[in-house]
Write a protein that holds these residues in place. Structure first.
Motif, PDB file in Angstrom:
ATOM      1  N   LEU A 154       0.832  -1.200   0.000  1.00 40.95           N
ATOM      2  CA  LEU A 154       0.000   0.000   0.000  1.00 40.95           C
ATOM      3  C   LEU A 154       0.867   1.251   0.000  1.00 40.95           C
ATOM      4  CD1 LEU A 154      -2.536  -0.998   2.806  1.00 40.95           C
ATOM      5  CD2 LEU A 154      -2.726  -1.432   0.357  1.00 40.95           C
ATOM      6  N   GLY A 155       0.263   2.377  -0.349  1.00 46.37           N
ATOM      7  CA  GLY A 155       0.913   3.648  -0.145  1.00 46.37           C
ATOM      8  C   GLY A 155       0.778   4.079   1.304  1.00 46.37           C
ATOM      9  N   ALA A 156       1.662   4.967   1.745  1.00 46.18           N
ATOM     10  CA  ALA A 156       1.614   5.507   3.105  1.00 46.18           C
ATOM     11  C   ALA A 156       1.462   7.021   2.994  1.00 46.18           C
ATOM     12  CB  ALA A 156       2.862   5.143   3.892  1.00 46.18           C
ATOM     13  N   ASP A 157       0.233   7.501   3.157  1.00 47.18           N
ATOM     14  CA  ASP A 157      -0.069   8.926   3.034  1.00 47.18           C
ATOM     15  C   ASP A 157       0.074   9.567   4.412  1.00 47.18           C
ATOM     16  OD1 ASP A 157      -1.061  11.464   2.609  1.00 47.18           O
ATOM     17  OD2 ASP A 157      -2.882  10.815   1.594  1.00 47.18           O
ATOM     18  N   THR A 158       1.136  10.364   4.596  1.00 48.56           N
ATOM     19  CA  THR A 158       1.419  10.989   5.885  1.00 48.56           C
ATOM     20  C   THR A 158       1.055  12.474   5.907  1.00 48.56           C
ATOM     21  OG1 THR A 158       3.676  11.552   5.211  1.00 48.56           O
ATOM     22  CG2 THR A 158       3.341   9.393   6.253  1.00 48.56           C
ATOM     23  N   LEU A 159       0.436  12.968   4.843  1.00 50.14           N
ATOM     24  CA  LEU A 159       0.089  14.380   4.628  1.00 50.14           C
ATOM     25  C   LEU A 159       1.292  15.228   4.248  1.00 50.14           C
ATOM     26  CD1 LEU A 159      -2.522  15.167   7.458  1.00 50.14           C
ATOM     27  CD2 LEU A 159      -2.750  13.707   5.434  1.00 50.14           C
ATOM     28  N   PHE A 160       2.479  14.597   4.191  1.00 47.59           N
ATOM     29  CA  PHE A 160       3.676  15.292   3.732  1.00 47.59           C
ATOM     30  C   PHE A 160       3.986  14.828   2.312  1.00 47.59           C
ATOM     31  CE2 PHE A 160       4.077  15.763   8.251  1.00 47.59           C
ATOM     32  CZ  PHE A 160       4.812  16.940   8.454  1.00 47.59           C
ATOM     33  N   VAL A 161       4.656  15.685   1.548  1.00 55.54           N
ATOM     34  CA  VAL A 161       5.029  15.321   0.191  1.00 55.54           C
ATOM     35  C   VAL A 161       6.481  15.719  -0.052  1.00 55.54           C
ATOM     36  CG1 VAL A 161       4.165  17.500  -0.782  1.00 55.54           C
ATOM     37  CG2 VAL A 161       4.387  15.487  -2.259  1.00 55.54           C
ATOM     38  N   GLY A 162       7.244  14.801  -0.651  1.00 54.54           N
ATOM     39  CA  GLY A 162       8.658  15.058  -0.916  1.00 54.54           C
ATOM     40  C   GLY A 162       9.537  14.145  -0.093  1.00 54.54           C
ATOM     41  N   GLY A 163      10.675  13.728  -0.661  1.00 55.25           N
ATOM     42  CA  GLY A 163      11.568  12.818   0.032  1.00 55.25           C
ATOM     43  C   GLY A 163      12.576  13.514   0.925  1.00 55.25           C
ATOM     44  N   PHE A 164      13.071  14.672   0.491  1.00 52.32           N
ATOM     45  CA  PHE A 164      14.030  15.431   1.297  1.00 52.32           C
ATOM     46  C   PHE A 164      13.326  16.675   1.811  1.00 52.32           C
ATOM     47  CE2 PHE A 164      17.157  18.886   1.672  1.00 52.32           C
ATOM     48  CZ  PHE A 164      18.002  18.317   2.617  1.00 52.32           C
ATOM     49  N   ALA A 165      13.260  16.833   3.134  1.00 56.37           N
ATOM     50  CA  ALA A 165      12.547  17.962   3.737  1.00 56.37           C
ATOM     51  C   ALA A 165      11.150  18.083   3.148  1.00 56.37           C
ATOM     52  CB  ALA A 165      13.330  19.263   3.549  1.00 56.37           C
ATOM     53  N   GLY A 166      10.415  16.961   3.156  1.00 62.42           N
ATOM     54  CA  GLY A 166       9.073  16.928   2.597  1.00 62.42           C
ATOM     55  C   GLY A 166       8.142  17.889   3.314  1.00 62.42           C
ATOM     56  N   ALA A 167       7.355  18.638   2.532  1.00 62.49           N
ATOM     57  CA  ALA A 167       6.487  19.678   3.080  1.00 62.49           C
ATOM     58  C   ALA A 167       5.145  19.108   3.521  1.00 62.49           C
ATOM     59  CB  ALA A 167       6.269  20.775   2.046  1.00 62.49           C
ATOM     60  N   LEU A 168       4.543  19.717   4.538  1.00 59.38           N
ATOM     61  CA  LEU A 168       3.189  19.367   4.962  1.00 59.38           C
ATOM     62  C   LEU A 168       2.214  19.946   3.942  1.00 59.38           C
ATOM     63  CD1 LEU A 168       1.270  18.204   7.155  1.00 59.38           C
ATOM     64  CD2 LEU A 168       1.262  20.487   8.180  1.00 59.38           C
ATOM     65  N   ASN A 169       1.644  19.094   3.114  1.00 64.59           N
ATOM     66  CA  ASN A 169       0.700  19.531   2.083  1.00 64.59           C
ATOM     67  C   ASN A 169      -0.227  18.362   1.804  1.00 64.59           C
ATOM     68  OD1 ASN A 169      -0.631  20.194  -0.374  1.00 64.59           O
ATOM     69  ND2 ASN A 169       1.000  21.642  -0.868  1.00 64.59           N
ATOM     70  N   GLU A 170      -1.348  18.302   2.531  1.00 66.99           N
ATOM     71  CA  GLU A 170      -2.187  17.118   2.466  1.00 66.99           C
ATOM     72  C   GLU A 170      -2.837  16.927   1.099  1.00 66.99           C
ATOM     73  OE1 GLU A 170      -5.907  17.732   5.022  1.00 66.99           O
ATOM     74  OE2 GLU A 170      -4.512  19.279   5.714  1.00 66.99           O
ATOM     75  N   THR A 171      -3.094  18.024   0.372  1.00 65.03           N
ATOM     76  CA  THR A 171      -3.680  17.886  -0.959  1.00 65.03           C
ATOM     77  C   THR A 171      -2.703  17.234  -1.924  1.00 65.03           C
ATOM     78  OG1 THR A 171      -5.081  19.830  -0.624  1.00 65.03           O
ATOM     79  CG2 THR A 171      -4.714  19.131  -2.894  1.00 65.03           C
ATOM     80  N   GLU A 172      -1.463  17.745  -1.949  1.00 63.70           N
ATOM     81  CA  GLU A 172      -0.468  17.151  -2.847  1.00 63.70           C
ATOM     82  C   GLU A 172      -0.092  15.742  -2.413  1.00 63.70           C
ATOM     83  OE1 GLU A 172       2.925  19.323  -4.040  1.00 63.70           O
ATOM     84  OE2 GLU A 172       1.830  21.185  -4.390  1.00 63.70           O
ATOM     85  N   SER A 173      -0.079  15.502  -1.114  1.00 65.86           N
ATOM     86  CA  SER A 173       0.219  14.154  -0.642  1.00 65.86           C
ATOM     87  C   SER A 173      -0.836  13.182  -1.150  1.00 65.86           C
ATOM     88  CB  SER A 173       0.273  14.131   0.887  1.00 65.86           C
ATOM     89  OG  SER A 173       0.528  12.839   1.370  1.00 65.86           O
ATOM     90  N   SER A 174      -2.103  13.559  -1.040  1.00 60.08           N
ATOM     91  CA  SER A 174      -3.179  12.702  -1.533  1.00 60.08           C
ATOM     92  C   SER A 174      -3.085  12.512  -3.046  1.00 60.08           C
ATOM     93  CB  SER A 174      -4.534  13.303  -1.160  1.00 60.08           C
ATOM     94  OG  SER A 174      -5.588  12.529  -1.682  1.00 60.08           O
ATOM     95  N   MET A 175      -2.852  13.609  -3.772  1.00 60.94           N
ATOM     96  CA  MET A 175      -2.801  13.522  -5.232  1.00 60.94           C
ATOM     97  C   MET A 175      -1.613  12.710  -5.733  1.00 60.94           C
ATOM     98  SD  MET A 175      -5.469  14.848  -6.446  1.00 60.94           S
ATOM     99  CE  MET A 175      -4.974  14.818  -8.172  1.00 60.94           C
ATOM    100  N   SER A 176      -0.568  12.593  -4.920  1.00 62.66           N
ATOM    101  CA  SER A 176       0.599  11.819  -5.344  1.00 62.66           C
ATOM    102  C   SER A 176       0.269  10.347  -5.507  1.00 62.66           C
ATOM    103  CB  SER A 176       1.749  12.002  -4.343  1.00 62.66           C
ATOM    104  OG  SER A 176       1.465  11.340  -3.121  1.00 62.66           O
ATOM    105  N   PHE A 177      -0.873   9.897  -4.964  1.00 63.31           N
ATOM    106  CA  PHE A 177      -1.282   8.501  -5.094  1.00 63.31           C
ATOM    107  C   PHE A 177      -2.278   8.294  -6.239  1.00 63.31           C
ATOM    108  CE2 PHE A 177       0.102   9.074  -0.725  1.00 63.31           C
ATOM    109  CZ  PHE A 177       0.989   8.022  -0.581  1.00 63.31           C
ATOM    110  N   CYS A 178      -2.574   9.356  -6.994  1.00 64.62           N
ATOM    111  CA  CYS A 178      -3.459   9.234  -8.157  1.00 64.62           C
ATOM    112  C   CYS A 178      -2.711   8.495  -9.274  1.00 64.62           C
ATOM    113  CB  CYS A 178      -3.904  10.614  -8.630  1.00 64.62           C
ATOM    114  SG  CYS A 178      -5.069  10.566 -10.003  1.00 64.62           S
TER     115      CYS A 178
END
Length: 350
Positions: A154-178
């Motif tokens: 499964l994917g692990a949606d933590t509300l953060f997006v990015g591998g290095f210093a990932g930002a708190l962005n729940e919309t982009e985090s969710s969309m990254s699994f589209c």
């Protein structure tokens, strides 16, 4: 209360019914302890040995007072009774995080090399996968839930997006699994990867501050991590980012749930109890698995027939389970249903 006779087959059928639509899973420290991470007792012992090396002056005197309280009533109760100063709290947070992270590394190494399968990985394979993600609320700082999700495919949606210093962005985090967008007539349809949405209102070992903003970085940095220790100060800290957003999303998931699976959680956290306990008391179907039920959990199980609670017990001369079902106490010899691994084997993979 004397144990009553139990129709075991009927009980297993009832347990299987708990895994339906609208399930929200609450994960407490008991599940991490079962995988080898330290619990509150071990953490208290560690802090008692390490904090005196890290503080001086007024903080040292305050710690001496706290240490006596910890010996008397335990770590959580002591920090609630006598909240630390900001500098002492920083020392506690840093030492706690380092201690837990070291234990986490040992467990993760076993998972990485194939020596261990996490209990939660096995569980996730049996849960329904809503398009919005499987909601998992955890008060733990460690990353075992995130790792378990990926190990389950499964994917692990933590509300953060990015591998290095990932930002708190729940919309982009969710969309990254589209994974697919299609147009059917005038309707846009999307397909998402199956995923767990992991909500951590007390913080995580991979959360840090960078340039005044919360970020997620998977490695170990020699700077303070964003975690909230037990005690009165957690209420102040809990309203800061990213804790506030994770807490709001967690409470929203709890408010919408039609059933709860609660693993290794003691019902001693007011951040969640404001929403969780009233929802259970209102009749939401609840299954609770833990090594030892807290007094609050026992009260819920005794007062509300919608709660099934299972804890460890010595039945006769063997280890087994103590069960509250329909407000009635039962005992099951030789079956450790309170342990998630055994529960999966007995109930979900019979």
């Amino acid at each position: 209360m004397m144990p009553a006779a139990l129709d075991y087959d009927a009980f297993l059928t009832e347990l299987q019914r708990q895994f339906g639509d609208g399930l929200v899973t609450i994960v407490g420290s008991g599940l991490s302890c079962a995988e080898g991470l330290p619990g509150m007792g071990a953490l208290a012992t560690h802090l008692s040995a390490e904090i005196p090396k890290l503080v001086s002056g007024a903080d040292a005197a305050l710690w001496d007072e706290l240490a006596a309280e910890i010996t008397a009533v335990g770590l959580e109760a002591a920090l609630l009774k006598k909240p630390p100063s900001s500098t002492l709290e920083s020392a506690i947070v840093g030492s706690s995080a380092s201690f837990i992270a070291a234990a986490e590394r040992r467990v993760v190494a076993d998972v990485f090399t194939g020596k261990r399968t996490l209990r939660f990985t096995r569980l996730l394979k049996h849960l329904l996968k809503p398009s919005t993600g499987i909601p998992v609320v955890t008060t733990n700082y460690d990353r075992l839930v995130e790792i378990a999700a990926e190990e389950a495919g499964l994917g692990a949606d933590t509300l953060f997006v990015g591998g290095f210093a990932g930002a708190l962005n729940e919309t982009e985090s969710s969309m990254s699994f589209c994974r697919e967008v299609s147009l059917q007539g005038k309707i846009v349809r999307t397909r998402y990867q199956d995923r767990a949405v992991i909500l951590k209102p007390h913080g995580s070992l991979d959360w840090y501050h960078r340039a005044g903003k919360p970020v997620r970085y998977a490695g170990d940095l020699d700077i303070p991590r964003l975690i909230i220790t037990p005690g009165l100060n957690k209420f102040r800290n809990g309203y800061e980012s990213p804790f506030d957003r994770h807490r709001e999303r967690a409470n929203g998931a709890i408010d919408r749930a039609t059933r709860f699976l609660i693993i290794g959680y003691g019902f001693n956290d007011d951040h969640l109890e404001t929403h969780l306990t009233p929802r259970i008391a209102s009749g939401t179907s609840t299954l609770l698995l833990t090594f030892e039920l807290s007094e609050n959990a026992i009260a819920l199980a005794r007062e509300h027939g919608n709660v099934i609670a299972i804890e460890r017990a010595i039945v006769g001369s063997t280890e087994g389970s103590r069960v509250f079902w329909n407000r009635t106490l039962h005992e099951i010899p030789d079956k450790n249903l309170w342990d998630l691994g055994t529960f999966i084997s007995e109930v979900l993979e019979p």
